[in-house]
Design a protein around this motif. Structure first.
Motif, PDB file in Angstrom:
ATOM      1  N   ALA A   1       0.822  -1.219   0.000  1.00  0.00           N
ATOM      2  CA  ALA A   1       0.000   0.000   0.000  1.00  0.00           C
ATOM      3  C   ALA A   1       0.852   1.264   0.000  1.00  0.00           C
ATOM      4  CB  ALA A   1      -0.925   0.008   1.218  1.00  0.00           C
ATOM      5  N   GLY A   2       2.143   1.140   0.278  1.00  0.00           N
ATOM      6  CA  GLY A   2       3.058   2.258   0.201  1.00  0.00           C
ATOM      7  C   GLY A   2       3.779   2.350  -1.131  1.00  0.00           C
ATOM      8  N   LYS A   3       3.339   1.538  -2.107  1.00  0.00           N
ATOM      9  CA  LYS A   3       3.951   1.548  -3.439  1.00  0.00           C
ATOM     10  C   LYS A   3       2.941   1.857  -4.537  1.00  0.00           C
ATOM     11  CE  LYS A   3       6.923  -1.760  -4.383  1.00  0.00           C
ATOM     12  NZ  LYS A   3       8.214  -1.023  -4.468  1.00  0.00           N
ATOM     13  N   VAL A   4       1.658   1.749  -4.204  1.00  0.00           N
ATOM     14  CA  VAL A   4       0.611   1.980  -5.198  1.00  0.00           C
ATOM     15  C   VAL A   4      -0.372   3.000  -4.624  1.00  0.00           C
ATOM     16  CG1 VAL A   4       0.821  -0.342  -6.159  1.00  0.00           C
ATOM     17  CG2 VAL A   4      -0.828   0.077  -4.324  1.00  0.00           C
ATOM     18  N   HIS A   5      -1.209   3.544  -5.480  1.00  0.00           N
ATOM     19  CA  HIS A   5      -2.233   4.493  -5.024  1.00  0.00           C
ATOM     20  C   HIS A   5      -3.551   3.753  -4.841  1.00  0.00           C
ATOM     21  CE1 HIS A   5       0.229   8.060  -5.268  1.00  0.00           C
ATOM     22  NE2 HIS A   5       0.680   7.635  -6.427  1.00  0.00           N
ATOM     23  N   ILE A   6      -4.102   3.805  -3.637  1.00  0.00           N
ATOM     24  CA  ILE A   6      -5.371   3.174  -3.301  1.00  0.00           C
ATOM     25  C   ILE A   6      -6.358   4.297  -2.989  1.00  0.00           C
ATOM     26  CG2 ILE A   6      -6.536   1.639  -1.668  1.00  0.00           C
ATOM     27  CD1 ILE A   6      -3.726   0.394  -1.142  1.00  0.00           C
ATOM     28  N   ALA A   7      -7.500   4.254  -3.576  1.00  0.00           N
ATOM     29  CA  ALA A   7      -8.469   5.357  -3.483  1.00  0.00           C
ATOM     30  C   ALA A   7      -8.656   5.819  -2.033  1.00  0.00           C
ATOM     31  CB  ALA A   7      -9.814   4.926  -4.065  1.00  0.00           C
ATOM     32  N   GLY A   8      -8.227   7.038  -1.771  1.00  0.00           N
ATOM     33  CA  GLY A   8      -8.480   7.687  -0.491  1.00  0.00           C
ATOM     34  C   GLY A   8      -7.806   7.090   0.719  1.00  0.00           C
ATOM     35  N   SER A   9      -6.832   6.206   0.550  1.00  0.00           N
ATOM     36  CA  SER A   9      -6.270   5.469   1.689  1.00  0.00           C
ATOM     37  C   SER A   9      -5.287   6.307   2.503  1.00  0.00           C
ATOM     38  CB  SER A   9      -5.566   4.194   1.217  1.00  0.00           C
ATOM     39  OG  SER A   9      -4.953   3.529   2.312  1.00  0.00           O
ATOM     40  N   ILE A  10      -5.675   6.645   3.710  1.00  0.00           N
ATOM     41  CA  ILE A  10      -4.771   7.348   4.624  1.00  0.00           C
ATOM     42  C   ILE A  10      -3.757   6.365   5.196  1.00  0.00           C
ATOM     43  CG2 ILE A  10      -4.648   8.709   6.758  1.00  0.00           C
ATOM     44  CD1 ILE A  10      -7.475   9.763   6.023  1.00  0.00           C
ATOM     45  N   TYR A  11      -4.189   5.127   5.462  1.00  0.00           N
ATOM     46  CA  TYR A  11      -3.243   4.081   5.879  1.00  0.00           C
ATOM     47  C   TYR A  11      -2.127   3.942   4.837  1.00  0.00           C
ATOM     48  CZ  TYR A  11      -1.208  -0.550   6.305  1.00  0.00           C
ATOM     49  OH  TYR A  11      -0.311  -1.594   6.394  1.00  0.00           O
ATOM     50  N   GLY A  12      -2.502   3.833   3.566  1.00  0.00           N
ATOM     51  CA  GLY A  12      -1.499   3.709   2.511  1.00  0.00           C
ATOM     52  C   GLY A  12      -0.534   4.880   2.512  1.00  0.00           C
ATOM     53  N   ALA A  13      -1.051   6.087   2.789  1.00  0.00           N
ATOM     54  CA  ALA A  13      -0.188   7.265   2.819  1.00  0.00           C
ATOM     55  C   ALA A  13       0.846   7.172   3.937  1.00  0.00           C
ATOM     56  CB  ALA A  13      -1.029   8.530   2.972  1.00  0.00           C
ATOM     57  N   THR A  14       0.464   6.580   5.085  1.00  0.00           N
ATOM     58  CA  THR A  14       1.461   6.404   6.156  1.00  0.00           C
ATOM     59  C   THR A  14       2.564   5.461   5.707  1.00  0.00           C
ATOM     60  OG1 THR A  14       0.374   4.528   7.319  1.00  0.00           O
ATOM     61  CG2 THR A  14      -0.299   6.770   7.951  1.00  0.00           C
ATOM     62  N   LYS A  15       2.213   4.476   4.888  1.00  0.00           N
ATOM     63  CA  LYS A  15       3.225   3.534   4.418  1.00  0.00           C
ATOM     64  C   LYS A  15       4.086   4.132   3.313  1.00  0.00           C
ATOM     65  CE  LYS A  15       2.398   0.226   7.299  1.00  0.00           C
ATOM     66  NZ  LYS A  15       3.417  -0.157   8.317  1.00  0.00           N
ATOM     67  N   TRP A  16       3.544   5.097   2.555  1.00  0.00           N
ATOM     68  CA  TRP A  16       4.402   5.839   1.621  1.00  0.00           C
ATOM     69  C   TRP A  16       5.492   6.566   2.401  1.00  0.00           C
ATOM     70  CZ3 TRP A  16       4.564   6.716  -3.768  1.00  0.00           C
ATOM     71  CH2 TRP A  16       3.614   5.997  -4.516  1.00  0.00           C
ATOM     72  N   PHE A  17       5.142   7.107   3.549  1.00  0.00           N
ATOM     73  CA  PHE A  17       6.155   7.750   4.396  1.00  0.00           C
ATOM     74  C   PHE A  17       7.233   6.739   4.771  1.00  0.00           C
ATOM     75  CE2 PHE A  17       8.142   8.531   8.431  1.00  0.00           C
ATOM     76  CZ  PHE A  17       8.471   9.878   8.392  1.00  0.00           C
ATOM     77  N   VAL A  18       6.816   5.561   5.226  1.00  0.00           N
ATOM     78  CA  VAL A  18       7.779   4.541   5.651  1.00  0.00           C
ATOM     79  C   VAL A  18       8.714   4.175   4.507  1.00  0.00           C
ATOM     80  CG1 VAL A  18       8.039   2.176   6.519  1.00  0.00           C
ATOM     81  CG2 VAL A  18       6.224   3.645   7.434  1.00  0.00           C
ATOM     82  N   HIS A  19       8.163   4.041   3.299  1.00  0.00           N
ATOM     83  CA  HIS A  19       8.998   3.667   2.149  1.00  0.00           C
ATOM     84  C   HIS A  19      10.035   4.750   1.847  1.00  0.00           C
ATOM     85  CE1 HIS A  19       6.761   0.083   0.304  1.00  0.00           C
ATOM     86  NE2 HIS A  19       6.298   0.261   1.528  1.00  0.00           N
ATOM     87  N   GLY A  20       9.608   6.006   1.873  1.00  0.00           N
ATOM     88  CA  GLY A  20      10.557   7.089   1.631  1.00  0.00           C
ATOM     89  C   GLY A  20      11.616   7.174   2.712  1.00  0.00           C
ATOM     90  N   TYR A  21      11.185   7.015   3.953  1.00  0.00           N
ATOM     91  CA  TYR A  21      12.114   7.104   5.079  1.00  0.00           C
ATOM     92  C   TYR A  21      13.115   5.956   5.051  1.00  0.00           C
ATOM     93  CZ  TYR A  21      13.698   7.489   9.931  1.00  0.00           C
ATOM     94  OH  TYR A  21      14.454   7.604  11.059  1.00  0.00           O
ATOM     95  N   ALA A  22      12.657   4.763   4.676  1.00  0.00           N
ATOM     96  CA  ALA A  22      13.564   3.608   4.605  1.00  0.00           C
ATOM     97  C   ALA A  22      14.705   3.870   3.625  1.00  0.00           C
ATOM     98  CB  ALA A  22      12.794   2.352   4.198  1.00  0.00           C
TER      99      ALA A  22
END
Length: 225
Positions: free
Chosen positions: A139-160
């Motif tokens: 969920a941190g690699k793809v866009h899921i309609a309106g997902s705030i959870y997914g957005a937190t995982k985008w942060f994790v991916h960038g930070y990693a």
């Protein structure tokens, strides 16, 4: 016989964290186990024995994480890896329909607690040229309609990726583990046809078992079904 290395795990009382504790001990590691559920941690320590240490506490509390890591490092004589795994989703998805208080709890756990693990562990990991492992998500690699959870995982991916660059400067490594759907207590309904927590634990142990010359920046694990 090689000296046992030591791994600190947040979210260790269930799901991926619990499975990783078992897999790491089987692979010859000591494990420090952090979660709020002291009773579940105690049961796991009874099973795993002297290679495990329970340090119950709230991962969203920086002081609690600092204390837990200090206790684990003192008990086993150092720290070789930290697995920032604690995380949660939301019961009410979306921005208009969502619960802002639930967002805050999720951001505290998925982002702030992960930052706290990193901050508390880095001084110890620097001593051992150790490894940081972060639980991301597909969920941190793809866009899921309106997902705030997914957005937190985008942060994790960038930070990693950013931490991999920083840690490389002193011989440390950072690995992102990005699972697809896993059948864990994260979901309210069982999903037996999807990945099992043990599959993700095996990926963590694989990353930790690589020789110092080999950096594994990311592992994506997807269900076949």
């Amino acid at each position: 016989m090689a000296e046992r290395k030591t791994l600190f795990i947040t979210g260790a009382s269930s799901g991926i964290g619990e499975a990783t504790a078992r897999a790491a001990v089987a692979a010859g590691w000591n494990v420090g186990l952090m979660a709020r559920s002291a009773d579940k941690l105690d049961q796991l320590v009874q099973e795993l024995g002297s290679a495990s240490l329970a340090v119950a506490g709230d991962a969203t509390d920086l002081v609690a994480q600092e204390d837990a890591i200090a206790r684990v490092a003192a008990h086993y004589g150092g720290l070789d890896a930290a697995f920032a795994n604690a995380g949660m989703g939301v019961e009410t998805p979306g921005t208009e329909a969502g619960d802002p208080e639930e967002w805050r709890r999720m951001i505290d756990l998925n982002i702030m607690a992960l930052l706290y693990t990193t901050r508390a562990a880095l001084p110890e990991l620097r001593k051992t040229k150790g490894q940081l492992v972060l639980t991301g998500s597909v969920a941190g690699k793809v866009h899921i309609a309106g997902s705030i959870y997914g957005a937190t995982k985008w942060f994790v991916h960038g930070y990693a990726g950013n931490m991999a660059q920083e840690m490389r400067e002193w011989g440390g490594r950072c690995t992102l583990i990005a699972p697809g759907m896993v059948d864990t207590p994260f979901f309210s309904e069982p999903k037996p046809e999807k990945l099992q927590a043990e599959d993700i634990a095996n990926a963590v142990v694989f990353a930790l078992s690589q020789p110092p010359r080999a950096a594994i920046p990311e592992i994506v694990v997807m269900p076949m079904g």
